[in-house]
Structure formats: C-alpha cells, structure tokens
Scaffold this motif. Structure first.
Motif, short mmCIF file in Angstrom:
data_model
loop_
_atom_site.label_atom_id
_atom_site.label_comp_id
_atom_site.label_asym_id
_atom_site.label_seq_id
_atom_site.Cartn_x
_atom_site.Cartn_y
_atom_site.Cartn_z
N GLU A 2 1.63 -133.38 -99.70
CA GLU A 2 2.83 -134.43 -99.83
C GLU A 2 3.32 -134.38 -101.52
N ASP A 3 2.36 -134.38 -101.97
CA ASP A 3 2.56 -134.65 -103.63
C ASP A 3 1.80 -134.06 -104.31
N PRO A 4 2.10 -132.59 -104.43
CA PRO A 4 1.08 -131.71 -105.11
C PRO A 4 0.88 -131.60 -106.43
N PRO A 5 -0.21 -131.65 -107.04
CA PRO A 5 -0.46 -131.37 -108.48
C PRO A 5 0.17 -129.92 -108.74
N LYS A 6 0.08 -129.89 -110.21
CA LYS A 6 0.94 -128.79 -110.80
C LYS A 6 0.33 -127.23 -110.33
N GLN A 7 -1.19 -127.35 -110.06
CA GLN A 7 -1.67 -125.93 -109.68
C GLN A 7 -1.55 -125.67 -108.35
N PHE A 8 -0.89 -126.51 -107.50
CA PHE A 8 -1.05 -126.37 -106.03
C PHE A 8 0.29 -125.56 -105.68
N PHE A 9 0.14 -124.23 -105.16
CA PHE A 9 1.49 -123.47 -105.06
C PHE A 9 1.63 -123.25 -103.37
#
Ligand code: ATP
Ligand code: MG
Length: 562
Positions: A397-404
């Motif tokens: 739901e609230d992905p960090p930068k590296q999550f694609f």
C-alpha cells in the motif's frame, strides 16, 4: 581389454583400475560391489558409493553386485532391504541377477573359522566384552595377551562348536584371531571374529546363535564373489591389514581394498544411526521426509536420479575428507528441472483482485508457454476472469522506492494476460487488506501495450473461480548450523534442529492444469521455485513440496571460495 572413454571425470580409483587392466591383474576383470548394511534407508552418501561402484563397473565393462551386509541380526529389517533395492534401481543402476546376502555365506564363514583354528590362527576366548577392551591396550600402550590365547586346537574346536550349538550365553565367549597384541594397529590386536548372540536373523531365522564380525565377514564375502576392487570409505583404511591378513591366512582369492573419503554435506548429518534418531524421535515425518538427505527423502522432495548422479560426478572421488556445500546439491536439481519442468502458475499466499471493468461472466483462455527452455513442451490455455488471486507480497500500500510491483495507482503486467492498475484497496474492520479493486486494459492482451508503454513488474496470478486449492510445503535446512555434529560444548546434533525447517501453507491456489499432477511430477511455479506433487495429495486437495527455490546460491558460494 581396451579401456573405454571416460564418461564421468576421472579419479584415483579409476586410475588404479585402468592400471590393473593394463597389467592384467585379475585377468583384466573388473568386479565391484555395493554392500549396504540393511539397518536403515540409504542416503546421499550411499549414492556417492553406488555411483562409484556401479559407474566403474559400467565404464570398464565389468560387473557390480548388490550385497546386503546383513551380519548383525538385531538391527536389520526386511523393510530396509526393500527400500535399498528400490533406491538403487531408482538411481538407475542394475545388479541384474547378482543380489547377494552376506548371511548366505554363514556356512562358509564358519568353515573358514574352523580352518583358522586348525592353523593355530584363532582361539576361543572367555574374557567378557569389558575385559577384552581392558586387555586391548591403547594407541600408546600395547595390549595384553588373553589368558585363553594358548588353548589347544582340540579345545578351541570343541568350544567353538559348542558356541555354535548354543551351549553358552550371549557375551560369555568369543572367537578371536591370534595376531599380535603388541601391534601398533589396534585392529590387529586379536580382533573378535565371532560373538554369541541368541537372536533371530531376517534371513536365517534361529539357525545361528553366533554371528561373524564385519571385518571378518566382509573380506570373505568379497573373495567368494570374486570382487576385484573392494571400494570402501576412509574409516576402513586401518582395517585393511586385517582384510589382507584373513585372506592370506585362509589362502583365498584376494581382492584389493581401496578407500575413498565419505561424502559430508553442510546443514545435515549423514548416518543411518542418526537418521533413526530423527525418525523415532518424531523430529521428521519419516525416512522419506523431504528434509532428509535420504534417497527416498530426496525423491519425495522432487530430486531426479539424473540430478543426484550429476551431483556425484561433480563432487568427484578423493582420498581427503571434505564437506560439500548443500548449495551444490541444490544447484544440480535446479539445473536439471530448469531444463525439464513445465512452468505453471500458483499463488502461495493469495490476495484477491477484482477487475472492476471486466465483464462478470466472461472468461479469456490465454496462451501460456510451458517451458521456454524446451519449445517442444508447447503451450497451454490459462483461464482469466474478473476475480483473480495474486501473491500478497506482490502488493504494498505504501511501497518503498525499490518496490516495483503493484501499489495504489500503479500499473503492472499479469503474466500472459493484461496490464492492470490498482484503483482501490479494500480493508476489513481491523484494517487488514482483504482485496484490491483494479482495472485492466483490454488492448494489452498477451502482455504488451500497443502504445509501447512499459511496466516495471510482471506478476503471476490465477483465476479465483478456476483455480484449485492446494497445500504447499516449504522446506528449509533441517539444521541451523553448517556442521551440526561439531560442538565444543558437547551438545547433541538434535539440539541444532531448525524449528522452521517446515512451513505448511494450507490455502494456496493453483492453476487448473495442475489438477493433472500425480505424485512425483515436478513443476516450476513461476517466480517461486520448483515444486513436486506429494503422495499425500488427494483429488480434493493436491499437496506440493518445494524442491528448491529459483535463486542460485551456489554461484555465491563459489565466489566466496575464490
Ligand atoms: P551409516 O553410518 O550411514 O550407517 P555406513 O558406512 O555404516 O553408513 P553401510 O550400509 O555400511 O553404511 O554403507 C554401504 C556402503 O556405502 C559402504 O561401502 C560405505 O563405505 C558407503 N558409504 C556410507 N556412507 C557413505 C558416505 N557418506 N559417503 C560415501 N560412501 C558412503
Ligand atoms: Mg555400517
């Protein structure tokens, strides 16, 4: 005899065999044997010995016998004999009609013992087991001769016969070789040849109440069968003088014993005695538990005979003891299954996705490639519908930068299907995500956008309505330490069992084509790893074992070692 081209890599034992053929020793014959004691199921270490013995026989146009080394009646069972035959066959080797039992030679062993007594080379000793040990001496001190050592031949013959007739209780007497109590090699200090044991034997019943010791029985068995190269593991190196002594004294045909280093693997133990503890202690689900490095465990896990044989070729045969990284075994099965396993889609931890702009009663049959490594495997149809499952971990739901992967407002590709975009996250009262509402782009059917727009992730999925429920069992190493037997504080290997070695996922969803899976079939579940249908499967609920993940850790191990 011409020496054929080598299939597997060469090693020092093959060099010896090659040389023996050249010099005409044993008239150019090559005859090996695999001699397991039927006191447990075979393990990957035995596979090394099987590949070596049967492999050498095959390579040099020789023969290899299967021999049950069944001289110890108390620990041996018919169940084990059957499992050994099954495992050797499964590995791809054939002993033809040459299946032997050491217990078939009990009569010969007895005659040979009488022969040794007559030659003054064996005597009946009345020392009990503890006294025999005391008299034996140590590595630094010579032993003491038994007070019974100088008995007359007549007395020895009489006592030995009465031992056989059952006149004496267990442990009261032994027959011992008369060699040298001062020998630097403890094995040569008048070793026991026969002990009294009133026990039923799985082959001979109650016919015998005296049983021969391993060192004595093994060399005579090899001799009877005309073995040329008696290949065994390193711990028997110090026993070789005894092997030679018996055959020389008996004046029998004399094979040569050659020792090699046993296989050890990281993150496991490697001994039937220890596996029995794991099975009987309920630490695993049986001898064929997929976490066990038994051949039956590897088979159930999804290993193929080719992968095990390939592993045995790669580790080679040497004289120095070493421990092989488990990652190499995993590499071998990964490589094999990559070539042969059909690709499928399965979702281990399902998250529902509703495609809000997809008609409720429509089903698309989409074409999926069965194995990109093998075009002859063809394609299959995978149903796509309004309600799907994707992997929980493929959404944040609230992905960090590296999550694609999928996130609110983001577009991803569903493998073989369409681009979808997440519009809404639906939660229950406690704030848990229960489903996603997405839209799909009909123009992207097959997985490409005609306008050339790109997405950063491709997810696997199944249709909610068409998929089947399945149980998937994930395995990790059985032990938490690379060498569970080594312990300065003297802790038992049992204390190092990995409490997380088995994770059962009971509510997985698998694509409908997997309904055809029968136990033993292996698949690649896309993006997840290789999986094998388990015999626990039922029509209502298939069960799969994860054989191995897709990630190759062997490359990393090799880098580290360089
Ligand atoms: P375990 O300790 O597991 O019972 P073992 O050596 O007592 O092993 P056997 O049934 O006597 O088992 O072994 C049959 C053959 O397999 C022997 O020739 C033995 O040397 C070989 N073998 C056993 N373990 C290994 C191993 N780890 N690596 C290679 N060969 C092995
Ligand atoms: Mg043994």
């Amino acid at each position: 005899m011409a020496v054929p081209e080598s299939a597997a890599p060469s090693n020092f034992i093959k060099d010896i065999v090659t040389e023996d053929i050249k010099t005409g020793k044993y008239d150019g014959r090559v005859h090996t044997r695999f001699p397991p004691e039927p006191n447990g199921y075979l393990h990957i270490g035995h596979a090394k010995s099987i590949c070596l013995n049967f492999g050498i026989a095959a390579e040099f146009n020789g023969l290899c016998n299967l021999r049950m080394d069944d001289t110890n009646p108390t620990k041996e069972e018919v169940e084990y004999v059957e499992s050994i035959k099954q495992d050797v066959r499964w590995l791809g080797f054939d002993w033809q009609e040459r299946m032997y039992y050491a217990s078939n030679y009990f009569g010969r062993f007895y005659e040979c013992a009488v022969d040794l007594i007559k030659k003054g080379r064996a005597y009946v000793c009345d020392l009990g087991p503890d006294e025999v040990r005391q008299y034996r001496g140590t590595l630094t001190e010579p032993g003491k001769e038994s007070p019974y050592r100088s008995r007359s031949t007549e007395e020895n013959l009489d006592l030995f016969e009465r031992m056989r007739k059952g006149e004496f209780p267990d442990g009261s007497r032994t027959l011992r070789a008369k060699i040298d109590m001062a020998s630097g090699n403890i094995n040569m200090r008048d070793p026991v040849i026969y002990r009294i044991l009133h026990a039923e034997h799985h082959m001979t019943g109650d016919k015998w109440c005296i049983y021969p010791m391993y060192d004595y029985a093994h060399c005579i068995s090899d001799s009877i069968e005309g073995i040329t190269h008696s290949i065994c593991t390193l711990e028997f190196e110090d026993h070789r003088p005894l092997y030679d002594w018996f055959l020389n004294e008996l004046g029998m045909y004399h094979p040569q014993q050659i020792e090699f280093a046993r296989l050890n693997l990281t993150y496991t133990v490697m001994s039937k005695r220890k596996f029995i503890q794991l099975v009987e202690g309920g630490h695993v689900r049986g001898w064929d538990d997929p976490r066990m490095p038994t051949i039956s465990g590897l088979r159930r896990r999804g290993y193929t005979p080719e992968s095990v044989r390939n592993f045995c070729d790669r580790i080679g045969v040497a004289k120095a003891a070493s421990t092989v990284d488990m990652a190499l075994l995993e590499y071998c099965i990964r490589e094999d299954l990559n070539r042969r396993a059909q690709r499928m889609m399965a979702v281990l931890r399902p998250l529902k996705v509703i495609i809000t702009n997809y008609p409720e009663d429509r089903v698309d049959e989409l074409e999926a490639i069965n194995n990109p490594e093998d075009p002859s495997a063809g394609t299959r149809k995978v149903p796509f519908s309004r309600e799907l499952y994707i992997e929980q971990e493929d959404f944040m739901e609230d992905p960090p930068k590296q999550f694609f992967r999928l996130a609110p407002g983001r577009e991803v590709r569903l493998r073989y299907a369409y681009f979808i975009k997440c519009a809404e996250v639906v939660k229950d009262g406690a704030g848990n995500i229960i489903e996603l509402h997405c839209t799909y782009d009909p123009a992207t059917r097959g997985g490409d956008a005609p306008d050339g727009r790109k997405v950063k992730a491709t997810l696997h999925w199944v249709s909610a309505e068409h998929s089947l429920e399945a149980e998937v069992r994930l395995y990790d190493y059985l032990f938490t330490q690379a060498n569970p037997e080594e312990d300065e504080e003297g802790r038992d290997f049992i204390s190092k069992l990995n409490s997380k070695s088995l994770e059962v996922l009971p509510n997985c969803r698998i694509e409908p084509a997997l309904a055809a899976a029968t136990p033993g079939n292996t698949y690649q579940f896309e993006r997840l790893g290789y999986f094998c249908a388990d015999p626990d499967s039922s029509a209502r609920k298939p069960v799969f074992n994860r054989t191995v993940t897709l990630k190759d850790t062997w490359a990393k191990v090799q880098k580290r070692e360089k």
